[in-house]
Design an enzyme around this catalytic site. Structure first.
Site, mmCIF file in Angstrom:
data_model
loop_
_atom_site.group_PDB
_atom_site.id
_atom_site.type_symbol
_atom_site.label_atom_id
_atom_site.label_comp_id
_atom_site.label_asym_id
_atom_site.label_seq_id
_atom_site.Cartn_x
_atom_site.Cartn_y
_atom_site.Cartn_z
ATOM 1 C CB ILE A 27 27.723 53.695 68.987
ATOM 2 C CG1 ILE A 27 27.614 52.569 70.022
ATOM 3 C CG2 ILE A 27 28.501 54.891 69.522
ATOM 4 C CD1 ILE A 27 27.139 52.986 71.378
ATOM 5 N N GLY A 149 24.683 41.515 55.773
ATOM 6 C CA GLY A 149 25.313 42.737 55.288
ATOM 7 C C GLY A 149 26.513 43.193 56.090
ATOM 8 C CD1 TRP A 151 30.937 46.764 59.834
ATOM 9 C CD2 TRP A 151 31.527 48.680 58.858
ATOM 10 N NE1 TRP A 151 32.306 46.784 59.735
ATOM 11 C CE2 TRP A 151 32.699 47.950 59.140
ATOM 12 C CE3 TRP A 151 31.661 49.930 58.240
ATOM 13 C CZ2 TRP A 151 33.974 48.411 58.831
ATOM 14 C CZ3 TRP A 151 32.931 50.400 57.926
ATOM 15 C CH2 TRP A 151 34.068 49.641 58.219
ATOM 16 C CG ASN A 152 31.089 48.951 53.377
ATOM 17 O OD1 ASN A 152 30.174 48.139 53.424
ATOM 18 N ND2 ASN A 152 32.007 48.942 52.442
ATOM 19 C CD GLU A 178 28.175 44.144 65.909
ATOM 20 O OE1 GLU A 178 28.363 43.272 65.050
ATOM 21 O OE2 GLU A 178 29.083 44.656 66.569
ATOM 22 N N GLY A 230 37.608 36.254 55.774
ATOM 23 C CA GLY A 230 37.513 35.216 56.804
ATOM 24 C C GLY A 230 36.062 34.828 57.065
ATOM 25 C CD GLU A 249 29.961 40.817 45.552
ATOM 26 O OE1 GLU A 249 31.141 41.213 45.470
ATOM 27 O OE2 GLU A 249 29.300 40.454 44.566
ATOM 28 C CB CYS A 283 34.815 45.956 49.387
ATOM 29 S SG CYS A 283 33.491 46.446 48.268
ATOM 30 C CD GLU A 384 39.353 44.842 53.088
ATOM 31 O OE1 GLU A 384 39.040 43.923 53.871
ATOM 32 O OE2 GLU A 384 38.637 45.214 52.149
ATOM 33 C CD GLU A 461 25.839 41.731 46.087
ATOM 34 O OE1 GLU A 461 26.512 42.716 46.415
ATOM 35 O OE2 GLU A 461 25.001 41.194 46.837
HETATM 36 P P1 NDP Z 1 32.353 41.096 58.650
HETATM 37 O O1 NDP Z 1 32.836 39.960 57.842
HETATM 38 O O2 NDP Z 1 32.897 41.277 59.995
HETATM 39 O O3 NDP Z 1 30.768 41.014 58.816
HETATM 40 C C1 NDP Z 1 29.887 40.935 57.730
HETATM 41 C C2 NDP Z 1 28.556 40.426 58.212
HETATM 42 O O4 NDP Z 1 28.666 39.040 58.540
HETATM 43 C C3 NDP Z 1 28.036 41.119 59.472
HETATM 44 O O5 NDP Z 1 26.642 41.229 59.397
HETATM 45 C C4 NDP Z 1 28.484 40.153 60.550
HETATM 46 O O6 NDP Z 1 27.791 40.277 61.754
HETATM 47 C C5 NDP Z 1 28.214 38.833 59.865
HETATM 48 N N1 NDP Z 1 28.936 37.700 60.412
HETATM 49 C C6 NDP Z 1 30.110 37.705 61.094
HETATM 50 N N2 NDP Z 1 30.482 36.439 61.398
HETATM 51 C C7 NDP Z 1 29.528 35.620 60.891
HETATM 52 C C8 NDP Z 1 29.335 34.204 60.892
HETATM 53 N N3 NDP Z 1 30.204 33.374 61.455
HETATM 54 N N4 NDP Z 1 28.245 33.700 60.276
HETATM 55 C C9 NDP Z 1 27.365 34.527 59.669
HETATM 56 N N5 NDP Z 1 27.470 35.873 59.661
HETATM 57 C C10 NDP Z 1 28.547 36.416 60.260
HETATM 58 O O7 NDP Z 1 32.579 42.390 57.739
HETATM 59 P P2 NDP Z 1 32.389 43.909 58.158
HETATM 60 O O8 NDP Z 1 30.973 44.148 58.540
HETATM 61 O O9 NDP Z 1 33.475 44.273 59.108
HETATM 62 O O10 NDP Z 1 32.620 44.645 56.761
HETATM 63 C C11 NDP Z 1 33.879 44.979 56.278
HETATM 64 C C12 NDP Z 1 34.339 43.935 55.258
HETATM 65 O O11 NDP Z 1 33.366 43.800 54.239
HETATM 66 C C13 NDP Z 1 35.616 44.343 54.558
HETATM 67 O O12 NDP Z 1 36.480 43.239 54.451
HETATM 68 C C14 NDP Z 1 35.141 44.743 53.182
HETATM 69 O O13 NDP Z 1 36.113 44.622 52.192
HETATM 70 C C15 NDP Z 1 33.993 43.822 52.965
HETATM 71 N N6 NDP Z 1 33.087 44.370 51.973
HETATM 72 C C16 NDP Z 1 33.007 43.781 50.734
HETATM 73 C C17 NDP Z 1 32.213 44.325 49.755
HETATM 74 C C18 NDP Z 1 32.079 43.676 48.413
HETATM 75 O O14 NDP Z 1 31.075 43.923 47.757
HETATM 76 N N7 NDP Z 1 33.017 42.872 47.953
HETATM 77 C C19 NDP Z 1 31.470 45.562 49.961
HETATM 78 C C20 NDP Z 1 31.584 46.072 51.304
HETATM 79 C C21 NDP Z 1 32.386 45.500 52.264
HETATM 80 P P3 NDP Z 1 28.267 41.424 62.786
HETATM 81 O O15 NDP Z 1 27.668 42.664 62.258
HETATM 82 O O16 NDP Z 1 27.737 41.061 64.082
HETATM 83 O O17 NDP Z 1 29.765 41.430 62.771
#
Ligand code: NDP
Length: 487
Positions: A27, A149, A151-152, A178, A230, A249, A283, A384, A461
């Site tokens: 979307i 990965g 999404w940001n 996703e 988490g 990360e 992040c 956060e 990284e």
């Molecule tokens: P999520 O943890 O929700 O998702 C990250 C990825 O993991 C997505 O591709 C997600 O799939 C996938 N995923 C979710 N559950 C599982 C599982 N049980 N097993 C394997 N893969 C799984 O993070 P967000 O995408 O919401 O991103 C935001 C978070 O990322 C924030 O907390 C941010 O701080 C952190 N972040 C950290 C960075 C760093 O370098 N330290 C940089 C950027 C962001 P799906 O897309 O379907 O949810």
């Protein structure tokens, strides 16, 4: 009607239909409209991708490292040639302003591929003479790595994971978030155009289940995840069953400490970059801004004036400063935090709610928000939020502020503004975080190691340090004399 054609899975150098026959929609966060349908990878597709990666890796690992490097550099050049198109795609899918994406997304991804392309041929072991002979170490690829990965920064994250992995001779199966699956597929196409053998970089789109199929699969040697704390814990547990190595990360709640001798305009600029860039969905953001009480009024005056000038709008309009939140759900979560902040007694200086952007009534826009009147125990100061929400706090002395800054389970990043060189380094040493900026914020050149402490992650990284996470070093002992056996 969708804006783009549907996207399939990228396996073994071409687009393939998903075995599941299932698709999901991606979307446009600025309009709420469907951009296109995207194939969903089930476990059968993940098996296919891993078998392809096994074949790809054996060819890739056997190539000379200089040749591997050349292919990565060619990919970097292709990214730059297609910068406009890629930046637009990233802005469309992720809602990131076009004022950011050419540099922060496409440029950063290209820099990373170029850097690791250049480094590929320099990955070397060591030699040392020891009693009876000598030993050397051989860097060897781990095999198949899974990249997952957030999404940001979809394209940047894909490149930050793939570049060191591929430079070290591994194959990667990448699962984009996703919510933003499009740019990783384009990266895969450009890898192919640059000469990457089929199977070395596969893309399987999907939800957590697709991620799980990778993290639990015995053929995967390593998982590199960018995501929430988490999710990091779940992934690490899943990886433990087959003792995969992990790079995590994760999230943060980073402090920015502004002393009374700071260059005020620079400190204000850094606080804004560290809270409003990418709508605050970064992040490492400095979401807790500690300002010395002596300069707080002056700091706030400048901060408020500059924040009020930020222009919310269509991410595809180059004059837009702040775009929409990634999704309606995420916007709601940020709005809930705003309400919580108000309920717990926070005083809103700017913003504080949903933004109405004319022509984008269905977009997920949130006003850049500054809270004052907070205490360290309030929800918005501890958790956060991942949105454009800056929490102002004040302090009187160094020891006190460090204690408060470190009073968090997170340890991703931090910043300090001061003109006192000794204090700058003392504070940098005392902040419990993986990255600290002195008189700057959120700059991440590829030469610099990037990664968190405490619950913000494991591993690094970027920089040569990333190789340590994508290679295994075999030790070989060589005898120079006879075997001295007592029997
Ligand atoms: P999520 O943890 O929700 O998702 C990250 C990825 O993991 C997505 O591709 C997600 O799939 C996938 N995923 C979710 N559950 C599982 C599982 N049980 N097993 C394997 N893969 C799984 O993070 P967000 O995408 O919401 O991103 C935001 C978070 O990322 C924030 O907390 C941010 O701080 C952190 N972040 C950290 C960075 C760093 O370098 N330290 C940089 C950027 C962001 P799906 O897309 O379907 O949810």
């Amino acid at each position: 009607m969708s804006e783009l054609d549907d996207r399939l899975l990228w396996i073994h150098g071409k687009y393939v239909e998903p075995a599941t026959g299932d698709y999901f929609e991606t979307i446009n966060p600025a309009s709420g409209e469907v951009i296109c349908k995207v194939a969903l990878a089930g476990s059968e597709d993940v098996e296919r991708a891993l078998e392809s990666a096994r074949q790809g890796q054996s060819e890739w690992g056997a190539l000379g490292s200089a040749e591997r490097g050349r292919i990565l550099v060619r990919t970097a050049n292709l990214l730059r040639e297609h910068s406009d198109e890629l930046a637009r795609l990233e802005s469309l899918d992720g809602g990131k302003p076009l004022a950011e994406t050419p540099e922060a997304d496409v440029g950063s991804a290209a820099d990373c591929l170029e850097y690791f392309g250049g480094q590929a041929a320099s990955l070397q072991g060591e030699y040392q003479a020891v009693p009876g002979g000598f030993f050397y170490t051989r860097p060897e690829p781990l095999g198949i790595c899974a990249g997952i990965g957030a999404w940001n920064y979809p394209l940047q994250i894909a490149a930050w994971k793939a570049a060191p992995a591929l430079a070290a001779g591994n194959a990667m199966v990448f699962k984009p978030a996703e919510l933003t699956p499009l740019s990783a597929l384009r990266l895969a196409e450009l890898f192919k155009e640059a000469g990457l053998p089929d199977g070395v970089f596969n893309v399987v789109q999907g939800f957590a289940e697709t991620g799980k199929s990778l993290t639990t699969h015995p053929a995967v040697a390593k998982v590199s995840l960018t995501g929430e704390v988490g999710t990091g814990k779940i992934v690490m547990k899943a990886a433990a069953d087959s003792l995969k190595s992990v790079t995590l990360e994760l999230g943060g709640k980073s402090p920015l400490i502004v002393f009374d001798d700071a260059h005020l305009d620079n400190a204000v600029g850094a606080a804004m970059l560290g809270n409003f860039y990418t709508q605050g969905q970064i992040c490492t953001n400095s979401t807790r801004v500690f300002v010395h009480e002596k300069i707080k009024d002056a700091f706030v005056e400048k901060l408020v004036a500059r924040t009020e000038r930020l222009k919310l709008g269509d991410p595809l309009d180059p004059s837009t400063d702040v775009g929409p939140m990634i999704s309606a759900d995420h916007m709601q979560s940020v709005l809930n935090y705003l309400e919580k902040g108000k309920e717990e007694g926070g005083k809103v200086l700017v913003g504080g709610g949903r933004a109405n952007v004319p022509g984008h009534e269905k977009g997920n826009f949130v006003q850049p928000t500054i809270f004052d009147g907070l205490s360290d125990d309030m929800t918005i100061v501890r958790e956060e939020i991942f949105g454009p929400v800056l929490s102002l706090l004040s302090f009187a002395d160094e020891e006190e502020v460090l204690k408060r800054a470190n009073n968090t389970e997170f340890g991703l990043a931090g910043g300090v503004f001061t003109r006192d060189i000794q204090r700058a380094h003392r504070v940098a040493a005392a902040i419990e975080a993986g990255i600290v900026w002195i008189n700057a914020y959120n700059l991440t050149p590829v030469e610099m190691p990037f990664g968190g402490f405490k619950q913000s992650g494991i591993g690094k990284e970027n920089s040569r340090r990333a190789f340590e996470h994508y290679a295994k070093f075999k030790t070989v002992y060589v005898a120079e004399g006879d075997v001295d056996a007592p029997y």
